[in-house]
Design a protein around this motif. Structure first.
Motif, short mmCIF file in Angstrom:
data_model
loop_
_atom_site.label_atom_id
_atom_site.label_comp_id
_atom_site.label_asym_id
_atom_site.label_seq_id
_atom_site.Cartn_x
_atom_site.Cartn_y
_atom_site.Cartn_z
N VAL A 118 0.92 -1.20 0.18
CA VAL A 118 -0.01 0.05 -0.02
C VAL A 118 0.76 1.45 -0.02
CG1 VAL A 118 -1.96 -0.88 1.07
CG2 VAL A 118 -0.17 -0.13 2.54
N GLY A 171 0.46 4.31 4.51
CA GLY A 171 -0.48 3.09 4.52
C GLY A 171 -1.40 3.56 3.12
N SER A 211 -5.13 6.59 -0.55
CA SER A 211 -5.85 5.42 -1.10
C SER A 211 -6.41 4.32 0.16
CB SER A 211 -5.02 4.56 -2.00
OG SER A 211 -3.72 3.87 -1.25
N GLY A 212 -6.93 3.55 -0.08
CA GLY A 212 -7.46 2.42 0.74
C GLY A 212 -8.58 3.03 1.62
N SER A 213 -8.56 2.80 2.94
CA SER A 213 -9.80 3.07 4.19
C SER A 213 -9.08 4.54 4.66
CB SER A 213 -9.95 2.22 5.07
OG SER A 213 -10.22 0.93 4.42
N GLU A 242 -4.65 11.56 8.32
CA GLU A 242 -5.89 10.74 8.02
C GLU A 242 -5.80 10.32 6.54
OE1 GLU A 242 -5.72 13.39 9.77
OE2 GLU A 242 -7.21 12.78 11.53
N ARG A 247 -2.25 7.66 6.78
CA ARG A 247 -2.24 6.22 7.75
C ARG A 247 -3.86 5.97 7.85
NH1 ARG A 247 2.73 6.50 10.74
NH2 ARG A 247 3.93 8.30 9.95
N PRO A 248 -4.26 5.07 6.95
CA PRO A 248 -5.59 4.58 7.22
C PRO A 248 -6.28 4.32 8.48
CG PRO A 248 -4.45 3.61 5.17
CD PRO A 248 -3.23 4.38 6.21
N ALA A 249 -7.36 5.04 8.69
CA ALA A 249 -8.04 4.70 10.02
C ALA A 249 -9.30 4.58 9.84
CB ALA A 249 -7.19 5.48 11.20
N PHE A 250 -9.79 4.86 8.79
CA PHE A 250 -11.29 5.20 8.61
C PHE A 250 -11.92 3.62 8.30
CE2 PHE A 250 -11.01 9.80 6.55
CZ PHE A 250 -10.73 9.91 7.97
N PRO A 251 -13.51 3.71 8.54
CA PRO A 251 -13.94 2.34 8.05
C PRO A 251 -13.84 1.99 6.38
CG PRO A 251 -15.50 3.31 9.44
CD PRO A 251 -14.29 4.38 9.03
N TYR A 252 -13.65 3.04 5.73
CA TYR A 252 -13.45 3.04 4.32
C TYR A 252 -13.08 4.19 3.87
CZ TYR A 252 -14.67 0.46 -0.19
OH TYR A 252 -14.52 0.03 -1.54
N ASN A 289 -16.96 -2.13 8.60
CA ASN A 289 -15.86 -2.26 7.62
C ASN A 289 -16.46 -1.99 6.14
OD1 ASN A 289 -13.13 -2.55 6.51
ND2 ASN A 289 -13.55 -4.75 6.66
N ARG A 290 -15.94 -1.10 5.33
CA ARG A 290 -16.29 -0.80 3.95
C ARG A 290 -17.71 -0.12 4.03
NH1 ARG A 290 -14.74 -5.11 -0.36
NH2 ARG A 290 -13.87 -2.88 -1.65
#
Lengths: 394, 71
Positions: free
Chosen positions: A59, A65, A154-156, A191, A194-199, A347-348
């Motif tokens: 990632v 991340g 990118s990512g969550s 934010e 460093r992905p820390a969200f549900p999506y 999640n997602r």
């Protein structure tokens, strides 16, 4: 000399009047082994009617991340040069204003470390570099960061915020979209990286309701410039438009969504109390009409492409908020929304989907915003707000 | 609680979950802050160190997770 593949099916996509991505890949394939194998694998996908990419896993670079989308060929023996074909997202600049010096440098870096294929810009708004291998990720990051650039989201995580050109080139911008985007980007680096969200979570900022960046359809949080005053009418210019052949009744008055305008052949009248500030009339008669009064933004939440539920457009949460640096009121509001999402989101699950699942009342109570008529999405549509027993007794 | 101790707790949690459940950053923050009685910001700070040191990495499998890097 890169391997040359026969591509009869892809060749079909070069026919017709429009620019073709196949033509561009072929140009790159003439000098890049990676682009050549990419073309070969794509032709095979069209022939076999299935994709041969796997994605995920890797990632980013050390400490990040986000910013790299790992992509792998499921046919590495047949197409060894695209065994790894990672995408790198570079955080684009507000309004996409680049210098030719940067673009030249970016292309040189990408020719050296990647396939040479780029995408300006991806649907998130990043400057997208398509196709490199794992060993080159750190050197690419070092090259860009030494020039003051950074990876995108990118990512969550928070995705790279983007905006329309705003006041840089448009006199109708009610807010400084470029500065807002810059401020959001700087404020929420963690934010984003460093992905820390549900999506995923996307911000898009448009200077007015014409919404050139289509924020209402493409962003979890759409920030759209608006105004509080009346629309100033220059009747002489209205007459000029009529003289030049504009059918004001048909093109302006009848197209007004809130039917707040009238025209008797001489004078254009606007009942400003009923105006919903959609910008239709102003965009059509730029010389005759002009917004006046206090400027700010409408904050909308919830648009997304189809996934758990179908595609949704953002809906109004805050009808009017002042948007002046350092944007503290806006940022505090967003933090409350993220807190709600963090507390209840699966999640997602996008924030808009969560609001639909939990209910607008719970969301508004949590973020401390009073229910308002402007939050009703469409006429005769359930506003998702239900009164409690306590409310009814008031 | 000392930061090194928080880092140890985070690492142990991720290690224990390996092969069973992929943990998101927010899962780690919620679990450790509840267990250790510290703020989520403190957990976030310790997690950041572990990522920067390369002891843990972010991965993506339909969502972003925190894992131990492959050997």
């Amino acid at each position: 000399m890169p391997k040359k593949y026969e591509t009869p099916l892809l060749d079909e996509l070069e026919k017709g009047p429009f620019p073709s991505f196949v033509t561009e890949i072929k140009k790159a394939a003439a000098r890049s082994d990676m682009a050549a194998d990419e073309l070969g694998q794509l032709e095979k996908s069209y022939r076999d009617k299935r994709g041969y990419w796997k994605h995920g896993g890797i990632v980013g670079v050390r400490g990040y991340g986000s910013g790299v989308i790992g992509r792998y060929s499921s046919l590495p023996d047949e197409f060894p040069n695209v065994a790894n074909f990672h995408t790198v997202r570079i955080n684009s600049i507000s309004g996409f204003f680049y210098t030719s010096k940067f673009l030249n440098e970016m292309c040189d870096i990408w020719d050296k470390y990647g396939s040479g294929l780029t995408n300006l810009h991806g649907s998130t708004g990043d400057l997208v570099l398509l196709g490199t291998n794992t060993e080159n990720l750190e050197p690419i990051f070092a090259e860009f960061s030494s020039r003051g650039w950074d990876l995108g989201g990118s990512g969550s995580a928070l995705r790279t915020p983007s905006c329309c050109v705003g006041p840089a080139r448009c006199e109708w911008a009610n807010i400084d979209t470029l500065d807002i985007t810059y401020s959001i980007t700087q404020e929420w680096q963690d934010e984003m990286h460093r992905p820390a969200f549900p999506y995923k979570f996307k911000f898009k900022t448009a200077g007015c309701a014409v919404d050139c960046i289509a924020s209402i359809a493409r962003a979890d949080c759409s920030i759209i410039g608006t105004w509080k005053g009346n629309i100033a009418v220059d009747q002489a210019e209205v007459a000029n438009y009529a003289k030049k052949g504009m059918n004001i009744q048909e093109e302006i008055v009848n197209m007004c969504p809130s039917k707040c305008m009238s025209y008797d052949g001489k004078e254009l009248k606007i009942n400003d109390a009923d105006c919903i500030r959609c910008m239709h009339c102003i965009a059509k008669m730029t010389k005759a009409l002009k917004p006046t009064g206090e400027k700010g933004a409408t904050i909308l939440i919830g648009s997304k492409a189809p996934f758990v539920i179908g595609a949704t457009l953002s809906w109004v949460i805050v009808p009017f908020i002042k948007m002046e640096p350092p944007y503290d009121e806006f940022k505090d509001l967003i933090r409350k929304m993220w807190e709600f999402w963090d507390e209840y989101g699966k999640n997602r699950e996008r924030i808009g989907e969560l609001i639909i699942r939990k209910g607008m009342r719970e969301f508004l109570e949590f973020i401390g915003v009073e229910p308002q008529p402007q939050q009703i999405k469409e006429p005769r549509r359930d506003p998702f707000f239900f009164w409690t027993e306590a409310d009814l007794q008031k | 609680m000392e930061k090194e101790e928080v880092k140890k707790k985070i690492y142990e949690l991720v290690e224990k979950s390996t092969g069973k459940k992929k943990l998101k950053s927010s899962d780690i923050q919620k679990t450790i802050s509840a267990e250790a009685g510290i703020s989520r910001d403190e957990v976030k700070d310790a997690l950041r160190d572990l990522i920067d040191e390369g002891k843990l990495i972010y991965t993506y499998f339909g969502g972003s997770f925190v894992e131990i890097p492959p050997k």
